[in-house]
Design a protein around this motif. Structure first.
Motif, mmCIF file in Angstrom:
data_model
loop_
_atom_site.group_PDB
_atom_site.id
_atom_site.type_symbol
_atom_site.label_atom_id
_atom_site.label_comp_id
_atom_site.label_asym_id
_atom_site.label_seq_id
_atom_site.Cartn_x
_atom_site.Cartn_y
_atom_site.Cartn_z
ATOM 1 N N HIS A 154 0.421 -1.260 0.324
ATOM 2 C CA HIS A 154 0.393 -0.220 -0.131
ATOM 3 C C HIS A 154 0.772 1.422 -0.135
ATOM 4 C CE1 HIS A 154 0.288 1.999 3.960
ATOM 5 N NE2 HIS A 154 0.666 0.455 4.888
ATOM 6 N N GLN A 185 -9.832 -7.883 -3.034
ATOM 7 C CA GLN A 185 -10.225 -5.903 -2.799
ATOM 8 C C GLN A 185 -9.201 -6.705 -1.066
ATOM 9 O OE1 GLN A 185 -13.077 -2.945 -3.069
ATOM 10 N NE2 GLN A 185 -11.303 -2.132 -4.216
ATOM 11 N N ARG A 202 -6.634 0.160 -3.404
ATOM 12 C CA ARG A 202 -7.909 -0.892 -3.700
ATOM 13 C C ARG A 202 -7.985 -0.107 -5.111
ATOM 14 N NH1 ARG A 202 -9.385 0.519 2.123
ATOM 15 N NH2 ARG A 202 -9.142 -0.850 3.128
ATOM 16 N N GLN A 205 -6.449 -1.669 -7.329
ATOM 17 C CA GLN A 205 -7.049 -3.100 -7.630
ATOM 18 C C GLN A 205 -8.121 -2.904 -9.043
ATOM 19 O OE1 GLN A 205 -7.054 -4.322 -3.666
ATOM 20 N NE2 GLN A 205 -6.139 -6.262 -3.683
ATOM 21 N N ASN A 219 -15.041 -7.906 -3.011
ATOM 22 C CA ASN A 219 -15.020 -7.013 -2.045
ATOM 23 C C ASN A 219 -15.854 -7.964 -0.966
ATOM 24 O OD1 ASN A 219 -16.770 -4.748 -0.461
ATOM 25 N ND2 ASN A 219 -14.900 -3.551 -0.999
ATOM 26 N N SER A 221 -15.658 -6.430 1.915
ATOM 27 C CA SER A 221 -16.150 -4.899 3.640
ATOM 28 C C SER A 221 -17.003 -5.335 4.492
ATOM 29 C CB SER A 221 -15.593 -3.912 2.854
ATOM 30 O OG SER A 221 -17.175 -3.747 1.462
#
Length: 359
Positions: A154, A185, A202, A205, A219, A221
């Motif tokens: 990152h 992700q 992200r 990605q 995803n 999350s």
């Protein structure tokens, strides 16, 4: 046979602690799922051999291998009713550079400038894990690859899509076919990073989806229980979501929802910002009364939390008190878990719009 690679979230096993770990382990009698666990070894040059063997999936072998790969493989095995193999090549911590052939990185004018820092727990040198954990299993006849990696990259987010695109291209060349490459992700997590780099990672990605053919991303999350833990513990749900993706795109059987909507368009309509999403869904809803994670930046540069009226595939955001140009953000930060879901209960991908002028 599927190759399952990445860093710690791919390596994470029941021994590390997963949701309902004891129960999942006790139920891991699956003789038609076979596991090949590539030994964690780094090498400066490509290796011909890797030190492992195929084993049947039992509670004992499942406990020490990738939980995500296990749930992915078991789901496919049960749906297809055929033997399935998972080749687990994962190591917690290393950047994507270590999984990429050295010449691919060092010959690239952008990627070759990445600083490598030595580490006592995992290798940091370019290409060393490709040499010892990927190259030796080539060109085994894999059906595809699942990948969960990115957290360690990152801080150098802007080049991530470029890097992984080169990695996939090199792997496909050596496996001798353009196999499916499906990935996760990175999840919301409190990195304490500067310059919002996890959100940028992200974004990279998602950008890769348009750069590399035969790729897809999920995803997760909505599956995060604690943003302070970089390792989401519900590996079963993650593995099954990846399996639904593979079942649909590779085997032509829809077994469950896996797609997350992404940004399509944003414009000013009368006195509202209208943000339209695209994907395989019909309507949106919010799990909270007001939409969580939605903000607007206007000409003052201040980021203001806003609510929205949901209409089909669109968000209608009132512009009261805001001045053009506008920019809409949704969960475009380290750790916010947004509340937007589809009618199939899939989370919306994080996004930021371009600046929106009033015409």
């Amino acid at each position: 046979v599927w190759l399952c690679s990445g860093q710690s979230n791919m390596e994470w096993s029941a021994n590390h602690g997963i949701k309902n770990g004891d129960e999942e382990t006790a139920n891991a009698h699956c003789p038609n799922l076979r596991i090949f666990h590539v030994a964690r070894i780094a090498a400066p040059f490509p290796q011909e051999n890797c030190f492992s063997q195929w084993t049947q999936c039992t509670p004992e072998t499942m406990r020490s291998t990738s939980a995500l790969a296990y749930f992915f493989g078991r789901n496919i095995q049960e749906e297809l009713d055929v033997p399935v193999g998972i080749i687990v090549a994962a190591w917690g911590g290393p950047t994507a550079e270590t999984w990429t052939p050295r010449e691919c990185v060092m010959s690239d004018p952008v990627l070759c400038d990445y600083p490598y820092e030595s580490n006592p727990w995992f290798p940091a040198e370019t290409g060393t894990l490709y040499n010892s954990m990927i190259y030796p299993v080539m060109p085994y006849g894999i059906a595809g690859c699942i990948w969960y990696q990115g957290e360690s990259n990152h801080e150098n987010a802007p080049s991530y899509a470029r890097l992984v695109s080169k990695m996939v291209e090199a792997w496909r060349k050596d496996f001798e076919w353009d196999f499916p490459f499906y990935y996760v992700q990175i999840a919301p997590h409190t990195y304490g990073a500067k310059n919002n780099t996890p959100a940028l990672l992200r974004e990279q990605q998602e950008l890769m989806l348009g750069q590399v053919k035969n790729t897809a991303m999920i995803n997760i999350s909505d599956l995060v229980e604690n943003v302070k833990d970089i390792h989401p513990r519900n590996k079963r749900a993650i593995g099954e979501r990846l399996a639904c993706l593979a079942m649909d795109k590779v085997y032509g059987q829809f077994t469950g929802a896996y797609e997350s909507p992404c940004l399509h368009d944003a414009r000013v309509v009368k006195r509202n910002l209208e943000v339209t999403l695209e994907g395989n869904f019909n309507t949106l809803h919010s799990t909270t009364k007001e939409v969580t994670g939605l903000t607007v930046v206007d000409c003052t540069g201040k980021q203001v939390a806003v609510n929205a009226r949901l209409k089909g595939k669109s968000l209608q955001i009132p512009l009261r008190g805001l001045k053009a140009p506008y920019q809409v953000y949704y969960c475009f930060d380290e750790a916010t878990i947004g509340s937007l879901r589809t009618d199939a209960d899939m989370p919306v991908l994080p996004f930021r719009t371009a600046k929106i002028e009033v015409k």
